[in-house]
Design a protein around this motif. Structure first.
Motif, PDB file in Angstrom:
ATOM      1  N   GLY A  96       1.042  -1.198   0.043  1.00  0.00           N
ATOM      2  CA  GLY A  96      -0.065   0.118   0.138  1.00  0.00           C
ATOM      3  C   GLY A  96       0.736   1.193  -0.112  1.00  0.00           C
ATOM      4  O   GLY A  96       2.192   1.249  -0.396  1.00  0.00           O
ATOM      5  N   ILE A  97       0.306   2.348   0.273  1.00  0.00           N
ATOM      6  CA  ILE A  97       0.700   3.812   0.174  1.00  0.00           C
ATOM      7  C   ILE A  97       0.715   4.290   1.626  1.00  0.00           C
ATOM      8  O   ILE A  97      -0.531   4.238   2.010  1.00  0.00           O
ATOM      9  N   THR A  98       1.798   4.575   2.177  1.00  0.00           N
ATOM     10  CA  THR A  98       1.684   5.425   3.689  1.00  0.00           C
ATOM     11  C   THR A  98       1.933   6.978   3.423  1.00  0.00           C
ATOM     12  O   THR A  98       3.145   7.164   2.893  1.00  0.00           O
ATOM     13  N   GLN A  99       1.088   7.631   4.032  1.00  0.00           N
ATOM     14  CA  GLN A  99       1.377   8.894   4.093  1.00  0.00           C
ATOM     15  C   GLN A  99       1.423   9.436   5.375  1.00  0.00           C
ATOM     16  O   GLN A  99       0.679   9.098   6.445  1.00  0.00           O
ATOM     17  N   SER A 100       2.170  10.430   5.628  1.00  0.00           N
ATOM     18  CA  SER A 100       2.389  10.918   7.131  1.00  0.00           C
ATOM     19  C   SER A 100       2.923  12.346   6.997  1.00  0.00           C
ATOM     20  O   SER A 100       3.819  12.708   6.209  1.00  0.00           O
ATOM     21  N   PRO A 101       2.637  13.139   8.095  1.00  0.00           N
ATOM     22  CA  PRO A 101       1.487  12.879   9.094  1.00  0.00           C
ATOM     23  C   PRO A 101       0.134  12.977   8.631  1.00  0.00           C
ATOM     24  O   PRO A 101       0.071  13.394   7.533  1.00  0.00           O
ATOM     25  N   LYS A 102      -0.680  12.620   9.292  1.00  0.00           N
ATOM     26  CA  LYS A 102      -2.164  12.522   8.989  1.00  0.00           C
ATOM     27  C   LYS A 102      -2.734  14.061   8.978  1.00  0.00           C
ATOM     28  O   LYS A 102      -3.375  14.640   8.268  1.00  0.00           O
ATOM     29  N   TYR A 103      -2.457  14.693  10.134  1.00  0.00           N
ATOM     30  CA  TYR A 103      -2.847  15.964  10.417  1.00  0.00           C
ATOM     31  C   TYR A 103      -1.630  16.672  10.644  1.00  0.00           C
ATOM     32  O   TYR A 103      -0.519  16.484  11.337  1.00  0.00           O
ATOM     33  N   LEU A 104      -1.358  17.897  10.099  1.00  0.00           N
ATOM     34  CA  LEU A 104      -0.286  18.840  10.108  1.00  0.00           C
ATOM     35  C   LEU A 104      -0.539  20.411  10.451  1.00  0.00           C
ATOM     36  O   LEU A 104      -1.563  20.915   9.526  1.00  0.00           O
ATOM     37  N   PHE A 105      -0.105  20.975  11.454  1.00  0.00           N
ATOM     38  CA  PHE A 105      -0.364  22.586  11.316  1.00  0.00           C
ATOM     39  C   PHE A 105       0.988  23.227  11.346  1.00  0.00           C
ATOM     40  O   PHE A 105       1.976  22.872  11.656  1.00  0.00           O
ATOM     41  N   ARG A 106       0.636  24.359  10.555  1.00  0.00           N
ATOM     42  CA  ARG A 106       1.901  24.964  10.122  1.00  0.00           C
ATOM     43  C   ARG A 106       1.708  26.643  10.298  1.00  0.00           C
ATOM     44  O   ARG A 106       0.510  26.982  10.189  1.00  0.00           O
ATOM     45  N   LYS A 107       2.669  27.303  10.557  1.00  0.00           N
ATOM     46  CA  LYS A 107       2.303  28.851  10.807  1.00  0.00           C
ATOM     47  C   LYS A 107       3.050  29.337   9.576  1.00  0.00           C
ATOM     48  O   LYS A 107       3.603  28.787   8.672  1.00  0.00           O
ATOM     49  N   GLU A 108       2.354  30.740   9.103  1.00  0.00           N
ATOM     50  CA  GLU A 108       2.554  31.047   7.792  1.00  0.00           C
ATOM     51  C   GLU A 108       4.216  31.360   7.788  1.00  0.00           C
ATOM     52  O   GLU A 108       4.745  31.909   8.900  1.00  0.00           O
ATOM     53  N   GLY A 109       4.741  31.094   6.714  1.00  0.00           N
ATOM     54  CA  GLY A 109       6.060  31.269   6.392  1.00  0.00           C
ATOM     55  C   GLY A 109       6.738  30.339   6.382  1.00  0.00           C
ATOM     56  O   GLY A 109       8.274  30.290   6.384  1.00  0.00           O
ATOM     57  N   GLN A 110       6.331  29.255   7.064  1.00  0.00           N
ATOM     58  CA  GLN A 110       7.185  27.944   7.398  1.00  0.00           C
ATOM     59  C   GLN A 110       6.906  27.016   6.187  1.00  0.00           C
ATOM     60  O   GLN A 110       5.813  26.867   5.534  1.00  0.00           O
ATOM     61  N   ASN A 111       8.284  25.996   5.883  1.00  0.00           N
ATOM     62  CA  ASN A 111       7.814  25.234   4.839  1.00  0.00           C
ATOM     63  C   ASN A 111       7.654  23.687   5.575  1.00  0.00           C
ATOM     64  O   ASN A 111       8.097  23.582   6.579  1.00  0.00           O
ATOM     65  N   VAL A 112       6.875  22.950   5.032  1.00  0.00           N
ATOM     66  CA  VAL A 112       6.633  21.792   5.497  1.00  0.00           C
ATOM     67  C   VAL A 112       6.616  20.504   4.450  1.00  0.00           C
ATOM     68  O   VAL A 112       6.364  20.870   3.076  1.00  0.00           O
ATOM     69  N   THR A 113       7.065  19.478   4.830  1.00  0.00           N
ATOM     70  CA  THR A 113       7.067  18.364   4.229  1.00  0.00           C
ATOM     71  C   THR A 113       6.449  17.105   4.464  1.00  0.00           C
ATOM     72  O   THR A 113       6.402  16.755   5.458  1.00  0.00           O
ATOM     73  N   LEU A 114       5.559  16.809   3.284  1.00  0.00           N
ATOM     74  CA  LEU A 114       4.590  15.658   3.660  1.00  0.00           C
ATOM     75  C   LEU A 114       5.423  14.337   2.938  1.00  0.00           C
ATOM     76  O   LEU A 114       5.878  14.230   1.851  1.00  0.00           O
ATOM     77  N   SER A 115       5.236  13.167   3.843  1.00  0.00           N
ATOM     78  CA  SER A 115       5.830  11.935   3.508  1.00  0.00           C
ATOM     79  C   SER A 115       5.015  11.142   2.718  1.00  0.00           C
ATOM     80  O   SER A 115       3.730  11.161   2.868  1.00  0.00           O
ATOM     81  N   CYS A 116       5.391  10.312   1.541  1.00  0.00           N
ATOM     82  CA  CYS A 116       4.667   9.297   0.866  1.00  0.00           C
ATOM     83  C   CYS A 116       5.724   8.133   0.573  1.00  0.00           C
ATOM     84  O   CYS A 116       6.684   8.387  -0.179  1.00  0.00           O
TER      85      CYS A 116
END
Lengths: 114, 115
Positions: free
Chosen positions: A3-23
């Motif tokens: 299957g395919i695993t994504q993480s995190p399921k929920y993520l909160f970010r402040k404006e101006g921040q980069n975030v990385t979603l895993s797959c």
């Protein structure tokens, strides 16, 4: 089970921040995709990759970046340049080249910008 | 360019009645057509597809769809709806081959089945 695993399921970010979603996928599929889903709208393609070390922009790539260093992994970075990043993000994969087209999806990651 | 239209945002049916969720498409060439289902806060699950051959295709959970080339339609059907069929349904189209995963999705139709 494959299957395919994504993480995190929920993520909160402040404006101006980069975030990385895993797959990550263990289906041995060649192609991987990132879609964005907003309420009342269909899925829109952000980036896709058909082989390792190669990827192409989809319809709404601005403000996003990806990498494909391994067949199993296709992380998505939401940069501060993305003006409206709050959305549900879906990773998918498919078989290439004898591709009959159906996509296999992960469970999604919901990003909220505070 | 390819596009998909799902003309109904919402479909309501009573349990045990037949259901239809409509989809029309536009594509240059022979289409590959798909239906997916999504439950709240989950990923999409593949239901069925039309690639070639018989215009009536059968899929998971008793669903079927009929490909109509002249009307460019691919409506999803089920003879007897269940409450558990309540979900968001997406139609998608692609041209297949190496671009097959670059599917274009409709906006989705929310199906509600009432007891």
């Amino acid at each position: 089970d494959g299957g395919i695993t994504q993480s995190p399921k929920y993520l909160f970010r402040k404006e101006g921040q980069n975030v990385t979603l895993s797959c990550e996928q263990n289906l041995n599929h060649d192609a991987m995709y990132w879609y964005r889903q907003d309420p009342g709208q269909g899925l829109r393609l952000i980036y896709y990759s058909q082989i390792v070390n190669d990827f192409q922009k989809g319809d709404i790539a601005e403000g996003y970046s990806v990498s494909r260093e391994k067949k199993e992994s296709f992380p998505l970075t939401v940069t501060s340049a993305q003006k409206n990043p709050t959305a549900f993000y879906l990773c998918a994969s498919s078989i290439v080249p004898t591709n009959t087209g159906e996509l296999f999806f992960g469970e999604g990651s919901r990003l909220t910008v505070l | 360019a390819q596009s998909v239209a799902q003309p109904e945002d919402q479909v309501n049916v009573a349990e045990g009645n037949p259901l239809t969720v409509k989809c029309t498409y536009s594509v240059s060439g022979n289409p590959y057509l798909f239906w997916y289902v999504q439950y709240p806060n989950r990923g999409l699950q593949f239901l069925l597809k039309y690639i070639t051959g018989d215009n009536l295709v059968k899929g998971s959970y008793g669903f079927e769809a009929e490909f109509n080339k002249s009307q460019t339609s691919f409506h999803l059907k089920k003879p007897s709806a269940l409450v558990s069929d309540s979900a968001l349904y997406f139609c998608a189209v692609t041209l297949g081959g190496t671009n097959a995963g670059k599917s274009t999705f409709g906006d989705g139709t929310t199906l509600t089945v009432k007891p």
